[in-house]
Write a protein that holds these residues in place. Structure first.
Motif, short mmCIF file in Angstrom:
data_model
loop_
_atom_site.label_atom_id
_atom_site.label_comp_id
_atom_site.label_asym_id
_atom_site.label_seq_id
_atom_site.Cartn_x
_atom_site.Cartn_y
_atom_site.Cartn_z
N MET A 112 0.84 -1.18 0.00
CA MET A 112 0.00 0.00 0.00
C MET A 112 0.89 1.24 0.00
O MET A 112 1.81 1.35 0.80
CB MET A 112 -0.90 -0.01 1.23
N GLU A 113 0.61 2.18 -0.92
CA GLU A 113 1.39 3.40 -1.02
C GLU A 113 0.47 4.61 -0.97
O GLU A 113 -0.71 4.52 -1.34
CB GLU A 113 2.17 3.43 -2.34
N PRO A 114 1.00 5.76 -0.52
CA PRO A 114 0.16 6.97 -0.48
C PRO A 114 -0.26 7.41 -1.87
O PRO A 114 0.43 7.14 -2.87
CB PRO A 114 1.09 8.01 0.17
N LEU A 115 -1.40 8.06 -1.96
CA LEU A 115 -1.81 8.67 -3.21
C LEU A 115 -0.84 9.77 -3.58
O LEU A 115 -0.26 10.44 -2.72
CB LEU A 115 -3.22 9.25 -3.08
N ARG A 116 -0.65 9.97 -4.89
CA ARG A 116 0.24 11.01 -5.38
C ARG A 116 -0.58 12.21 -5.84
O ARG A 116 -1.80 12.10 -6.06
CB ARG A 116 1.08 10.47 -6.53
N PRO A 117 0.07 13.36 -5.99
CA PRO A 117 -0.67 14.56 -6.40
C PRO A 117 -1.47 14.38 -7.68
O PRO A 117 -2.55 14.95 -7.84
CB PRO A 117 0.44 15.61 -6.57
N GLU A 118 -0.95 13.57 -8.61
CA GLU A 118 -1.64 13.38 -9.89
C GLU A 118 -2.79 12.38 -9.80
O GLU A 118 -3.57 12.22 -10.76
CB GLU A 118 -0.67 12.92 -10.98
N ASP A 119 -2.92 11.68 -8.69
CA ASP A 119 -3.99 10.69 -8.53
C ASP A 119 -5.32 11.38 -8.26
O ASP A 119 -5.37 12.44 -7.60
CB ASP A 119 -3.69 9.74 -7.37
N PRO A 120 -6.41 10.79 -8.74
CA PRO A 120 -7.74 11.36 -8.46
C PRO A 120 -8.13 11.14 -7.01
O PRO A 120 -7.58 10.26 -6.33
CB PRO A 120 -8.66 10.59 -9.40
N ALA A 121 -9.05 11.92 -6.52
CA ALA A 121 -9.59 11.71 -5.18
C ALA A 121 -10.57 10.55 -5.16
O ALA A 121 -10.77 9.90 -4.13
CB ALA A 121 -10.29 12.97 -4.68
N GLY A 122 -11.17 10.29 -6.31
CA GLY A 122 -12.12 9.19 -6.39
C GLY A 122 -12.36 8.79 -7.82
O GLY A 122 -12.03 9.53 -8.76
N ILE A 123 -12.91 7.61 -8.01
CA ILE A 123 -13.23 7.07 -9.33
C ILE A 123 -14.62 6.44 -9.26
O ILE A 123 -14.91 5.67 -8.34
CB ILE A 123 -12.21 6.01 -9.78
N GLY A 124 -15.47 6.79 -10.20
CA GLY A 124 -16.78 6.15 -10.28
C GLY A 124 -17.65 6.36 -9.05
O GLY A 124 -18.55 5.56 -8.79
N PRO B 40 -14.43 6.99 -3.20
CA PRO B 40 -13.22 7.67 -2.75
C PRO B 40 -12.03 6.72 -2.72
O PRO B 40 -12.17 5.55 -2.38
CB PRO B 40 -13.58 8.16 -1.34
N LEU B 41 -10.86 7.23 -3.09
CA LEU B 41 -9.63 6.44 -3.09
C LEU B 41 -8.83 6.74 -1.83
O LEU B 41 -8.75 7.90 -1.41
CB LEU B 41 -8.80 6.75 -4.33
N ILE B 42 -8.23 5.70 -1.25
CA ILE B 42 -7.48 5.92 -0.01
C ILE B 42 -6.03 5.42 -0.09
O ILE B 42 -5.27 5.62 0.85
CB ILE B 42 -8.19 5.25 1.19
N ALA B 43 -5.63 4.77 -1.20
CA ALA B 43 -4.24 4.32 -1.32
C ALA B 43 -4.00 3.76 -2.71
O ALA B 43 -4.94 3.46 -3.46
CB ALA B 43 -3.92 3.26 -0.26
N ARG B 44 -2.73 3.63 -3.06
CA ARG B 44 -2.31 2.87 -4.24
C ARG B 44 -1.96 1.46 -3.77
O ARG B 44 -1.31 1.29 -2.73
CB ARG B 44 -1.05 3.49 -4.85
N ILE B 45 -2.36 0.45 -4.53
CA ILE B 45 -2.04 -0.92 -4.11
C ILE B 45 -1.38 -1.74 -5.21
O ILE B 45 -1.04 -2.90 -4.99
CB ILE B 45 -3.29 -1.66 -3.60
N GLY B 46 -1.16 -1.17 -6.39
CA GLY B 46 -0.50 -1.93 -7.43
C GLY B 46 -0.44 -1.15 -8.72
O GLY B 46 -1.08 -0.10 -8.87
N ALA B 47 0.37 -1.66 -9.66
CA ALA B 47 0.50 -1.02 -10.96
C ALA B 47 0.88 -2.07 -11.98
O ALA B 47 1.38 -3.14 -11.65
CB ALA B 47 1.54 0.10 -10.90
N GLY B 48 0.63 -1.75 -13.24
CA GLY B 48 0.97 -2.67 -14.32
C GLY B 48 1.10 -1.91 -15.62
O GLY B 48 1.06 -0.67 -15.64
N GLY B 49 1.24 -2.67 -16.70
CA GLY B 49 1.44 -2.05 -17.99
C GLY B 49 0.27 -1.20 -18.45
O GLY B 49 0.45 -0.24 -19.20
N MET B 50 -0.94 -1.55 -18.01
CA MET B 50 -2.11 -0.81 -18.47
C MET B 50 -2.47 0.36 -17.57
O MET B 50 -3.27 1.20 -17.95
CB MET B 50 -3.32 -1.76 -18.58
N GLY B 51 -1.90 0.41 -16.36
CA GLY B 51 -2.23 1.53 -15.50
C GLY B 51 -2.07 1.24 -14.03
O GLY B 51 -1.14 0.54 -13.63
#
Length: 367
Positions: free
Chosen positions: A1-13, A16-27
């Protein structure tokens, strides 16, 4: 789990978003919250990754995840496919991937490997029974939850009736785990997942790539003509892995028979070695204020003033809106309350859960 970055949205759909938990080639994959406080994993496609083939693949992933009903797979919560950022929400499964667990703790004991083999075979049997092939089973796509494994990432999975997306001369899968017939550009079959299961358990038992490392060409050559690496593996585990790793699909053990052969009186939930590597789930924030307090969400970011969520609105959100209108028209709080009764975090018929509308800056993509 990583902190949200300035470029991350506050929420999707609307979540509300509370952390980053992974990444891959698509996003990017985020940890989000439903209106009922249930944790979800939100996979968001990168804004620059929206070509026709990429979007077609993502739409197929959404359709595939929606049709899967198994205790061995993360359940779908909702999706947004109308406009960027495109997203898919599934239940959040706490725990490391098999790859992470073995990298940290080393190979699993033989009995644990057998129980994991039986559990994953049962999971494959269930999704195959629903007309779905995973097509990318590997240690990185198995989460070790406290109550047993979960299959994740159906990005290249295909269900019955879905068309092939890759171009002629190309194949999807991970070298070292993809079946020989897939490499030969033949049509993947359910038994192709059984071959991938062999490589996954071989990795769990050895901590080594099942067909060695090096250049992709060398790995593919060993997959087609070499033997799976079982050096030092317990004889019981090695025998079952070899039954799964036959070069020809028709020669591989059937999943029903494999489950019988690997059956154990004790499940993984009672296996001390499994629980040790799965670990105690790390506490996750129960709300946005908790996430702010833990440093995962910037203190200046709030979701209350953020614009509405993007993507497809959930059925629960639509019902809530209709209920609000009915309450005004009828002047009865009972109407709204009767429509909204229950946990809005429930999946229902695999529809999106409602949450406070919250979108911040332009979103990143999904992993």
């Amino acid at each position: 789990m990583e902190p949200l970055r300035p470029e991350d949205p506050a929420g999707i759909g609307g979540y509300p978003l509370i952390a980053r938990i992974g990444a891959g080639g698509m996003g990017q994959v985020y940890l989000g919250l439903t209106g009922a406080g249930r944790h979800i994993a939100l996979k968001v496609i990168r804004e620059d990754f929206d070509g026709p083939q990429a979007l077609a693949r993502f739409r197929r992933e959404v359709a595939t995840v929606e049709r899967v009903r198994s205790r061995f797979a993360a359940a779908m919560v909702g999706a947004g496919l109308d406009a960027p950022p495109y997203w898919l929400a599934t239940e959040y499964v706490p725990g490391p991937t098999l790859r992470q667990a073995v990298a940290e703790h080393g190979p699993l004991p033989p009995d644990t490997c057998l129980r994991l083999l039986a559990a994953l075979a049962q999971g494959l049997l269930e999704i195959h029974g629903q007309g779905v092939q995973h097509r990318d089973l590997k240690p990185g796509n198995v989460i070790l939850a406290p109550d047993g494994p979960r299959l994740i990432d159906f990005g290249i999975a295909r269900g019955e009736g879905q068309t092939q997306i890759t171009q002629t001369g190309a194949w999807n899968g991970t070298p070292g785990y993809v079946a020989p017939e897939v490499v030969r550009e033949q049509e993947p079959v359910p038994a192709s997942d059984v071959f991938s299961l062999a490589g996954t358990i071989a990795y769990a038992a050895t901590g080594r790539p099942p067909f060695g490392g090096g250049r992709i060409e060398a790995i593919i050559h060993r997959t087609l003509d070499g033997e799976i690496d079982l050096d030092g593996v317990d004889a019981r585990v090695a025998e079952l892995v070899r039954l799964c790793a036959a070069k020809e699909p028709a020669s591989r053990v059937r999943l029903e028979r494999l489950i019988e052969l690997a059956a154990s009186p004790a499940g993984l939930a009672g296996d001390p070695a499994y629980l040790r590597v799965a670990g105690t789930p790390r506490p996750v924030p129960a709300s946005v204020p908790d996430a702010v307090a833990s440093g995962l969400v910037p203190a200046e970011r709030t979701t209350a003033s953020a614009p509405g969520g993007t993507g497809l609105r959930s059925r629960a959100a639509v019902i809530a809106a209709v209920a609000g209108v009915a309450a005004v028209v009828l002047g009865s709080a009972f109407v709204a309350r009767s429509v909204l009764t229950g946990d809005d975090g429930g999946r229902g018929a695999n529809t999106a859960q409602s949450g406070p509308a919250a979108n911040g800056p332009a979103a990143n993509g999904a992993g």
